[in-house]
Design an enzyme around this catalytic site. Structure first.
Site, PDB file in Angstrom:
ATOM      1  N   SER A 261     -14.451  -0.842   0.815  1.00 24.11           N
ATOM      2  CA  SER A 261     -14.852  -1.176  -0.542  1.00 24.11           C
ATOM      3  C   SER A 261     -14.585   0.059  -1.388  1.00 24.11           C
ATOM      4  O   SER A 261     -13.544   0.711  -1.235  1.00 24.11           O
ATOM      5  CB  SER A 261     -16.318  -1.599  -0.569  1.00 24.11           C
ATOM      6  OG  SER A 261     -16.687  -1.990  -1.858  1.00 24.11           O
TER       7      SER A 261
ATOM      8  N   ARG B 294       3.356  -2.422   3.235  1.00 24.43           N
ATOM      9  CA  ARG B 294       4.478  -3.163   2.675  1.00 24.43           C
ATOM     10  C   ARG B 294       5.794  -2.404   2.847  1.00 24.43           C
ATOM     11  O   ARG B 294       6.796  -2.946   3.266  1.00 24.43           O
ATOM     12  CB  ARG B 294       4.234  -3.414   1.176  1.00 24.43           C
ATOM     13  CG  ARG B 294       3.599  -4.757   0.904  1.00 24.43           C
ATOM     14  CD  ARG B 294       3.484  -4.986  -0.582  1.00 24.43           C
ATOM     15  NE  ARG B 294       2.772  -3.895  -1.251  1.00 24.43           N
ATOM     16  CZ  ARG B 294       2.595  -3.830  -2.563  1.00 24.43           C
ATOM     17  NH1 ARG B 294       3.091  -4.770  -3.345  1.00 24.43           N
ATOM     18  NH2 ARG B 294       1.933  -2.835  -3.109  1.00 24.43           N
TER      19      ARG B 294
ATOM     20  N   LYS C 113     -14.108  -5.912  -5.436  1.00 20.79           N
ATOM     21  CA  LYS C 113     -14.856  -5.113  -4.458  1.00 20.79           C
ATOM     22  C   LYS C 113     -16.291  -5.617  -4.261  1.00 20.79           C
ATOM     23  O   LYS C 113     -16.808  -5.583  -3.152  1.00 20.79           O
ATOM     24  CB  LYS C 113     -14.858  -3.631  -4.867  1.00 20.79           C
ATOM     25  CG  LYS C 113     -13.471  -2.987  -4.848  1.00 20.79           C
ATOM     26  CD  LYS C 113     -12.899  -2.898  -3.440  1.00 20.79           C
ATOM     27  CE  LYS C 113     -11.593  -2.127  -3.385  1.00 20.79           C
ATOM     28  NZ  LYS C 113     -11.079  -1.957  -2.017  1.00 20.79           N
TER      29      LYS C 113
ATOM     30  N   TYR D 275     -11.218  -4.927 -10.727  1.00 16.87           N
ATOM     31  CA  TYR D 275     -11.349  -4.153  -9.491  1.00 16.87           C
ATOM     32  C   TYR D 275     -12.759  -4.296  -8.918  1.00 16.87           C
ATOM     33  O   TYR D 275     -12.943  -4.608  -7.740  1.00 16.87           O
ATOM     34  CB  TYR D 275     -11.035  -2.684  -9.784  1.00 16.87           C
ATOM     35  CG  TYR D 275     -11.077  -1.785  -8.581  1.00 16.87           C
ATOM     36  CD1 TYR D 275     -10.025  -1.771  -7.676  1.00 16.87           C
ATOM     37  CD2 TYR D 275     -12.161  -0.951  -8.344  1.00 16.87           C
ATOM     38  CE1 TYR D 275     -10.050  -0.939  -6.567  1.00 16.87           C
ATOM     39  CE2 TYR D 275     -12.199  -0.119  -7.244  1.00 16.87           C
ATOM     40  CZ  TYR D 275     -11.138  -0.116  -6.359  1.00 16.87           C
ATOM     41  OH  TYR D 275     -11.172   0.704  -5.265  1.00 16.87           O
TER      42      TYR D 275
ATOM     43  N   ASP E  41       3.167  -8.246   3.215  1.00 18.03           N
ATOM     44  CA  ASP E  41       2.335  -8.236   2.018  1.00 18.03           C
ATOM     45  C   ASP E  41       1.067  -9.017   2.365  1.00 18.03           C
ATOM     46  O   ASP E  41       1.155 -10.175   2.768  1.00 18.03           O
ATOM     47  CB  ASP E  41       3.107  -8.917   0.877  1.00 18.03           C
ATOM     48  CG  ASP E  41       2.389  -8.788  -0.451  1.00 18.03           C
ATOM     49  OD1 ASP E  41       1.129  -8.757  -0.463  1.00 18.03           O
ATOM     50  OD2 ASP E  41       3.073  -8.736  -1.490  1.00 18.03           O
TER      51      ASP E  41
ATOM     52  N   GLY F  57      -2.503   7.886   2.608  1.00 19.15           N
ATOM     53  CA  GLY F  57      -3.898   8.077   2.189  1.00 19.15           C
ATOM     54  C   GLY F  57      -4.911   7.941   3.310  1.00 19.15           C
ATOM     55  O   GLY F  57      -4.701   8.417   4.431  1.00 19.15           O
TER      56      GLY F  57
END
Ligand SMILES: *[C@@H]1O[C@H](CO)[C@@H](O)[C@H](O)[C@H]1NC(C)=O
Length: 324
Positions: free
Chosen positions: A174, A70, A192, A188, A96, A49
Protein backbone atom coordinates in the site's frame (compact mmCIF):
# COMPACT_ATOMS: atom_id res chain seq x y z
CA UNK A 1 -3.43 6.31 54.47
CA UNK A 2 -0.44 4.32 53.23
CA UNK A 3 -2.83 1.49 52.44
CA UNK A 4 -4.95 3.74 50.24
CA UNK A 5 -1.89 4.82 48.28
CA UNK A 6 -0.76 1.25 47.99
CA UNK A 7 -4.06 0.02 46.59
CA UNK A 8 -4.27 3.05 44.27
CA UNK A 9 -0.86 2.28 42.76
CA UNK A 10 -1.41 -1.43 42.59
CA UNK A 11 -4.68 -0.75 40.75
CA UNK A 12 -2.86 1.48 38.26
CA UNK A 13 -0.43 -1.36 37.65
CA UNK A 14 -3.06 -4.06 37.70
CA UNK A 15 -5.28 -2.60 34.96
CA UNK A 16 -2.59 -2.57 32.24
CA UNK A 17 -1.43 -6.04 33.29
CA UNK A 18 -4.96 -7.34 33.10
CA UNK A 19 -5.38 -5.68 29.71
CA UNK A 20 -2.16 -7.28 28.45
CA UNK A 21 -3.36 -10.66 29.64
CA UNK A 22 -6.73 -10.29 27.92
CA UNK A 23 -5.09 -9.09 24.69
CA UNK A 24 -2.64 -12.00 24.81
CA UNK A 25 -5.60 -14.37 24.56
CA UNK A 26 -7.87 -12.50 22.17
CA UNK A 27 -5.63 -11.10 19.39
CA UNK A 28 -6.53 -12.66 16.03
CA UNK A 29 -5.37 -14.03 13.75
CA UNK A 30 -2.95 -15.95 15.98
CA UNK A 31 0.79 -15.22 15.61
CA UNK A 32 2.58 -17.11 12.84
CA UNK A 33 6.02 -17.37 11.19
CA UNK A 34 6.10 -17.44 7.39
CA UNK A 35 9.27 -19.15 6.10
CA UNK A 36 11.23 -17.71 3.16
CA UNK A 37 14.13 -20.16 2.77
CA UNK A 38 13.52 -22.64 -0.06
CA UNK A 39 10.14 -21.05 -0.73
CA UNK A 40 8.91 -19.61 -4.01
CA UNK A 41 8.59 -15.84 -3.69
CA UNK A 42 6.84 -14.05 -6.55
CA UNK A 43 7.31 -10.28 -6.73
CA UNK A 44 5.60 -7.85 -9.09
CA UNK A 45 7.18 -4.53 -9.97
CA UNK A 46 10.35 -6.43 -9.19
CA UNK A 47 12.71 -4.91 -11.71
CA UNK A 48 13.44 -1.70 -9.81
CA UNK A 49 13.05 0.14 -6.53
CA UNK A 50 11.54 -1.66 -3.53
CA UNK A 51 10.63 -4.75 -5.59
CA UNK A 52 14.19 -5.27 -6.79
CA UNK A 53 15.62 -4.72 -3.30
CA UNK A 54 13.12 -7.19 -1.88
CA UNK A 55 13.90 -9.75 -4.61
CA UNK A 56 17.61 -9.58 -3.80
CA UNK A 57 16.96 -9.85 -0.07
CA UNK A 58 14.78 -12.94 -0.58
CA UNK A 59 17.44 -14.55 -2.79
CA UNK A 60 20.03 -13.87 -0.08
CA UNK A 61 17.74 -15.63 2.42
CA UNK A 62 17.57 -18.71 0.22
CA UNK A 63 14.26 -18.19 -1.58
CA UNK A 64 13.50 -19.09 -5.20
CA UNK A 65 12.47 -15.76 -6.60
CA UNK A 66 10.36 -14.88 -9.62
CA UNK A 67 9.98 -11.28 -10.66
CA UNK A 68 7.32 -9.85 -12.91
CA UNK A 69 7.48 -6.45 -14.55
CA UNK A 70 6.58 -4.92 -17.90
CA UNK A 71 9.91 -3.78 -19.32
CA UNK A 72 11.98 -6.72 -20.65
CA UNK A 73 15.31 -4.89 -20.74
CA UNK A 74 14.85 -3.69 -17.17
CA UNK A 75 13.99 -7.26 -16.13
CA UNK A 76 17.22 -8.48 -17.73
CA UNK A 77 19.16 -5.76 -15.91
CA UNK A 78 17.54 -6.77 -12.61
CA UNK A 79 18.43 -10.43 -13.19
CA UNK A 80 22.03 -9.45 -13.93
CA UNK A 81 22.36 -7.25 -10.86
CA UNK A 82 20.94 -9.94 -8.55
CA UNK A 83 23.24 -12.55 -10.12
CA UNK A 84 26.18 -10.22 -9.57
CA UNK A 85 25.27 -9.54 -5.95
CA UNK A 86 24.28 -13.07 -4.89
CA UNK A 87 25.59 -15.46 -7.53
CA UNK A 88 22.09 -16.83 -7.92
CA UNK A 89 19.48 -16.72 -10.67
CA UNK A 90 15.96 -15.38 -10.51
CA UNK A 91 13.18 -16.13 -12.99
CA UNK A 92 11.87 -13.15 -14.89
CA UNK A 93 8.56 -12.66 -16.69
CA UNK A 94 7.19 -9.72 -18.61
CA UNK A 95 3.49 -8.92 -18.37
CA UNK A 96 1.15 -6.01 -17.73
CA UNK A 97 -0.77 -6.63 -14.49
CA UNK A 98 -3.82 -5.06 -16.16
CA UNK A 99 -4.01 -8.06 -18.50
CA UNK A 100 -5.53 -10.94 -16.51
CA UNK A 101 -4.86 -13.59 -19.15
CA UNK A 102 -1.19 -12.60 -19.34
CA UNK A 103 -0.89 -12.64 -15.53
CA UNK A 104 -2.55 -16.07 -15.39
CA UNK A 105 -0.16 -17.49 -18.01
CA UNK A 106 2.89 -16.20 -16.12
CA UNK A 107 1.67 -17.49 -12.76
CA UNK A 108 1.01 -20.95 -14.24
CA UNK A 109 4.43 -21.07 -15.87
CA UNK A 110 6.22 -19.84 -12.74
CA UNK A 111 4.77 -22.66 -10.60
CA UNK A 112 2.98 -22.67 -7.23
CA UNK A 113 3.76 -19.65 -5.06
CA UNK A 114 4.47 -19.54 -1.32
CA UNK A 115 4.84 -15.79 -0.92
CA UNK A 116 3.11 -13.46 -3.35
CA UNK A 117 4.26 -9.84 -3.15
CA UNK A 118 2.01 -7.43 -5.06
CA UNK A 119 4.45 -4.56 -5.21
CA UNK A 120 3.56 -2.96 -8.55
CA UNK A 121 2.04 0.50 -8.45
CA UNK A 122 1.72 3.76 -10.34
CA UNK A 123 1.07 7.31 -9.25
CA UNK A 124 0.28 10.31 -11.44
CA UNK A 125 -0.02 13.37 -9.21
CA UNK A 126 -2.71 15.93 -10.02
CA UNK A 127 -5.86 17.56 -8.68
CA UNK A 128 -8.89 15.56 -9.79
CA UNK A 129 -10.46 18.46 -11.65
CA UNK A 130 -7.41 18.81 -13.90
CA UNK A 131 -6.65 15.11 -14.20
CA UNK A 132 -7.59 13.12 -17.25
CA UNK A 133 -10.01 10.28 -16.47
CA UNK A 134 -7.65 8.01 -18.41
CA UNK A 135 -5.01 8.65 -15.74
CA UNK A 136 -7.53 7.98 -12.96
CA UNK A 137 -8.41 4.70 -14.61
CA UNK A 138 -4.72 3.88 -15.12
CA UNK A 139 -4.06 4.13 -11.37
CA UNK A 140 -7.15 2.15 -10.37
CA UNK A 141 -6.46 -0.51 -13.01
CA UNK A 142 -2.80 -1.04 -12.15
CA UNK A 143 -2.88 -0.57 -8.38
CA UNK A 144 -6.22 -2.15 -7.55
CA UNK A 145 -7.35 -4.37 -10.43
CA UNK A 146 -3.77 -5.52 -11.07
CA UNK A 147 -3.62 -6.81 -7.50
CA UNK A 148 -6.97 -8.61 -7.91
CA UNK A 149 -5.64 -10.23 -11.09
CA UNK A 150 -2.52 -11.53 -9.35
CA UNK A 151 -4.27 -12.88 -6.29
CA UNK A 152 -7.02 -14.47 -8.35
CA UNK A 153 -4.44 -16.15 -10.58
CA UNK A 154 -2.12 -17.27 -7.77
CA UNK A 155 -4.55 -18.40 -5.07
CA UNK A 156 -5.49 -21.89 -6.36
CA UNK A 157 -1.81 -22.90 -6.66
CA UNK A 158 -0.92 -21.31 -3.33
CA UNK A 159 -3.67 -23.22 -1.53
CA UNK A 160 -2.72 -26.55 -3.07
CA UNK A 161 0.82 -26.62 -1.62
CA UNK A 162 0.13 -25.32 1.90
CA UNK A 163 -0.23 -28.74 3.56
CA UNK A 164 3.21 -29.66 2.26
CA UNK A 165 5.04 -26.32 2.64
CA UNK A 166 3.46 -24.61 5.64
CA UNK A 167 2.32 -21.01 6.01
CA UNK A 168 2.12 -18.86 2.88
CA UNK A 169 1.75 -15.13 2.49
CA UNK A 170 0.12 -12.57 0.26
CA UNK A 171 1.78 -9.20 0.78
CA UNK A 172 0.30 -6.08 -0.74
CA UNK A 173 2.21 -2.83 -1.06
CA UNK A 174 0.00 0.00 0.00
CA UNK A 175 1.37 3.42 0.83
CA UNK A 176 0.97 6.10 3.44
CA UNK A 177 -1.50 7.44 0.84
CA UNK A 178 -3.49 4.31 1.66
CA UNK A 179 -3.77 5.37 5.30
CA UNK A 180 -4.72 9.00 4.91
CA UNK A 181 -6.10 11.02 1.99
CA UNK A 182 -4.04 13.97 0.83
CA UNK A 183 -4.37 16.83 -1.67
CA UNK A 184 -3.48 15.70 -5.20
CA UNK A 185 -3.88 11.99 -4.42
CA UNK A 186 -7.58 11.30 -5.09
CA UNK A 187 -7.26 8.36 -7.50
CA UNK A 188 -4.09 7.02 -5.94
CA UNK A 189 -5.54 7.09 -2.42
CA UNK A 190 -8.77 5.54 -3.66
CA UNK A 191 -6.80 2.66 -5.17
CA UNK A 192 -4.66 2.21 -2.05
CA UNK A 193 -7.58 2.50 0.41
CA UNK A 194 -9.25 -0.10 -1.83
CA UNK A 195 -6.33 -2.44 -1.19
CA UNK A 196 -7.00 -2.21 2.55
CA UNK A 197 -10.59 -3.40 2.08
CA UNK A 198 -9.34 -6.15 -0.19
CA UNK A 199 -6.69 -7.23 2.34
CA UNK A 200 -9.03 -7.27 5.36
CA UNK A 201 -11.71 -9.27 3.57
CA UNK A 202 -9.23 -11.61 1.91
CA UNK A 203 -7.61 -12.48 5.25
CA UNK A 204 -10.99 -13.74 6.50
CA UNK A 205 -11.35 -15.89 3.42
CA UNK A 206 -7.91 -17.52 3.36
CA UNK A 207 -6.88 -17.78 7.02
CA UNK A 208 -8.18 -21.39 7.09
CA UNK A 209 -5.89 -22.15 4.13
CA UNK A 210 -2.87 -21.04 6.19
CA UNK A 211 -2.25 -18.00 3.98
CA UNK A 212 -1.49 -14.75 5.75
CA UNK A 213 -2.07 -11.27 4.42
CA UNK A 214 0.32 -8.37 4.98
CA UNK A 215 -0.36 -4.79 3.99
CA UNK A 216 2.87 -2.80 3.76
CA UNK A 217 2.85 0.98 4.17
CA UNK A 218 6.09 2.40 2.77
CA UNK A 219 6.74 6.14 3.08
CA UNK A 220 8.34 8.14 0.26
CA UNK A 221 11.13 5.92 -1.01
CA UNK A 222 14.17 6.79 -3.13
CA UNK A 223 13.17 5.01 -6.35
CA UNK A 224 13.20 6.03 -10.02
CA UNK A 225 9.39 6.36 -9.84
CA UNK A 226 9.53 8.66 -6.84
CA UNK A 227 11.91 11.14 -8.48
CA UNK A 228 9.48 11.53 -11.39
CA UNK A 229 6.53 11.84 -9.04
CA UNK A 230 8.06 14.67 -6.99
CA UNK A 231 8.61 16.73 -10.14
CA UNK A 232 4.92 16.57 -11.05
CA UNK A 233 3.41 16.87 -7.59
CA UNK A 234 1.10 19.87 -6.95
CA UNK A 235 2.68 22.32 -4.51
CA UNK A 236 0.08 21.62 -1.81
CA UNK A 237 0.75 17.88 -2.04
CA UNK A 238 4.40 18.51 -1.34
CA UNK A 239 3.59 20.79 1.59
CA UNK A 240 1.10 18.39 3.18
CA UNK A 241 2.99 15.19 2.41
CA UNK A 242 6.24 16.78 3.57
CA UNK A 243 8.18 14.12 5.38
CA UNK A 244 11.57 13.95 6.95
CA UNK A 245 13.06 12.72 3.64
CA UNK A 246 12.69 9.58 1.57
CA UNK A 247 13.67 6.13 2.83
CA UNK A 248 16.11 3.90 0.96
CA UNK A 249 14.55 1.05 -1.04
CA UNK A 250 16.81 -1.46 0.80
CA UNK A 251 15.50 -0.32 4.17
CA UNK A 252 11.88 -0.56 3.03
CA UNK A 253 12.57 -4.03 1.62
CA UNK A 254 14.03 -5.17 4.96
CA UNK A 255 11.03 -3.91 6.94
CA UNK A 256 8.65 -5.45 4.43
CA UNK A 257 10.29 -8.86 4.62
CA UNK A 258 10.30 -8.79 8.43
CA UNK A 259 6.61 -7.93 8.37
CA UNK A 260 5.83 -10.72 5.91
CA UNK A 261 7.81 -13.28 7.91
CA UNK A 262 6.01 -12.38 11.13
CA UNK A 263 2.65 -12.42 9.34
CA UNK A 264 1.91 -8.87 10.49
CA UNK A 265 -1.28 -7.53 8.93
CA UNK A 266 -0.14 -3.91 8.92
CA UNK A 267 3.54 -3.40 8.20
CA UNK A 268 4.90 0.12 8.81
CA UNK A 269 8.43 0.92 7.58
CA UNK A 270 9.53 3.79 9.82
CA UNK A 271 8.47 5.54 13.01
CA UNK A 272 6.06 7.85 11.18
CA UNK A 273 4.45 4.81 9.56
CA UNK A 274 4.27 3.10 12.95
CA UNK A 275 2.35 6.08 14.36
CA UNK A 276 0.07 6.18 11.31
CA UNK A 277 -0.59 2.46 11.73
CA UNK A 278 -1.54 2.90 15.38
CA UNK A 279 -3.71 5.93 14.53
CA UNK A 280 -5.59 4.06 11.78
CA UNK A 281 -5.79 0.64 13.47
CA UNK A 282 -9.58 0.85 13.79
CA UNK A 283 -11.06 -2.61 13.18
CA UNK A 284 -8.00 -4.12 11.50
CA UNK A 285 -6.68 -7.50 12.59
CA UNK A 286 -3.71 -7.51 14.95
CA UNK A 287 -1.57 -10.57 15.75
CA UNK A 288 0.73 -8.94 18.29
CA UNK A 289 -0.70 -8.47 21.78
CA UNK A 290 2.00 -5.88 22.50
CA UNK A 291 1.01 -3.81 19.47
CA UNK A 292 -2.64 -4.26 20.44
CA UNK A 293 -1.75 -2.94 23.88
CA UNK A 294 -0.09 0.14 22.36
CA UNK A 295 -3.15 0.70 20.14
CA UNK A 296 -5.60 0.48 23.03
CA UNK A 297 -3.55 2.66 25.39
CA UNK A 298 -2.86 5.46 22.89
CA UNK A 299 -6.15 5.54 20.93
CA UNK A 300 -7.37 8.85 22.38
CA UNK A 301 -4.01 10.54 22.08
CA UNK A 302 -3.66 9.37 18.46
CA UNK A 303 -7.04 10.83 17.57
CA UNK A 304 -5.94 14.11 19.13
CA UNK A 305 -2.72 14.10 17.09
CA UNK A 306 -4.75 13.30 13.95
CA UNK A 307 -7.01 16.29 14.54
CA UNK A 308 -3.93 18.43 15.04
CA UNK A 309 -2.59 17.31 11.64
CA UNK A 310 -5.90 18.13 9.97
CA UNK A 311 -5.81 21.58 11.59
CA UNK A 312 -2.35 22.13 10.14
CA UNK A 313 -3.27 20.81 6.65
CA UNK A 314 -6.46 22.83 6.34
CA UNK A 315 -4.46 25.85 7.47
CA UNK A 316 -2.02 25.31 4.57
CA UNK A 317 -4.90 24.89 2.10
CA UNK A 318 -6.57 28.10 3.32
CA UNK A 319 -3.33 30.06 3.05
CA UNK A 320 -2.73 28.71 -0.43
CA UNK A 321 -6.28 29.62 -1.55
CA UNK A 322 -5.88 33.19 -0.28
CA UNK A 323 -2.60 33.61 -2.18
CA UNK A 324 -4.38 32.62 -5.38
C1 LIG B 1 12.67 -0.12 -20.71
O1 LIG B 1 13.82 0.09 -19.91
C2 LIG B 1 14.91 0.64 -20.61
C3 LIG B 1 16.13 0.59 -19.71
O2 LIG B 1 15.88 1.10 -18.43
C4 LIG B 1 14.53 2.02 -21.09
O3 LIG B 1 15.61 2.61 -21.78
C5 LIG B 1 13.30 1.92 -21.99
O4 LIG B 1 12.85 3.21 -22.36
C6 LIG B 1 12.17 1.17 -21.30
N1 LIG B 1 11.09 0.90 -22.24
C7 LIG B 1 9.83 1.27 -22.03
C8 LIG B 1 8.86 0.89 -23.08
O5 LIG B 1 9.47 1.87 -21.04
Amino acid sequence: MADVYFSFFSLILLIPLLLLLILYFIVRPKPVRVPIKNRHVFITGGSSGIGLALAQLCVQQGADVTILARNVSRLEEAKQSIKLATGRDVSIFSADVRDYDAVKRVVEEAGPIDVLVCNHGVYVPQELEDQDLEEVKFMIDVNLMGTFHLIKAALPGMKKIRAERGPGSIAIMSSQGGQVGIYGYTAYSASKFGLKGLAESLQHEIISDNIHVSLVFPPDTETPGFAEEVKRRPQLSSIIAASSGAMKADEVAKKSLNGIQSGSFMVPCNFEGFLLGVATAGLSPQRSFLMAFVEVMTAGLMRFAGLFFQWNWYGCIEKHAKKK
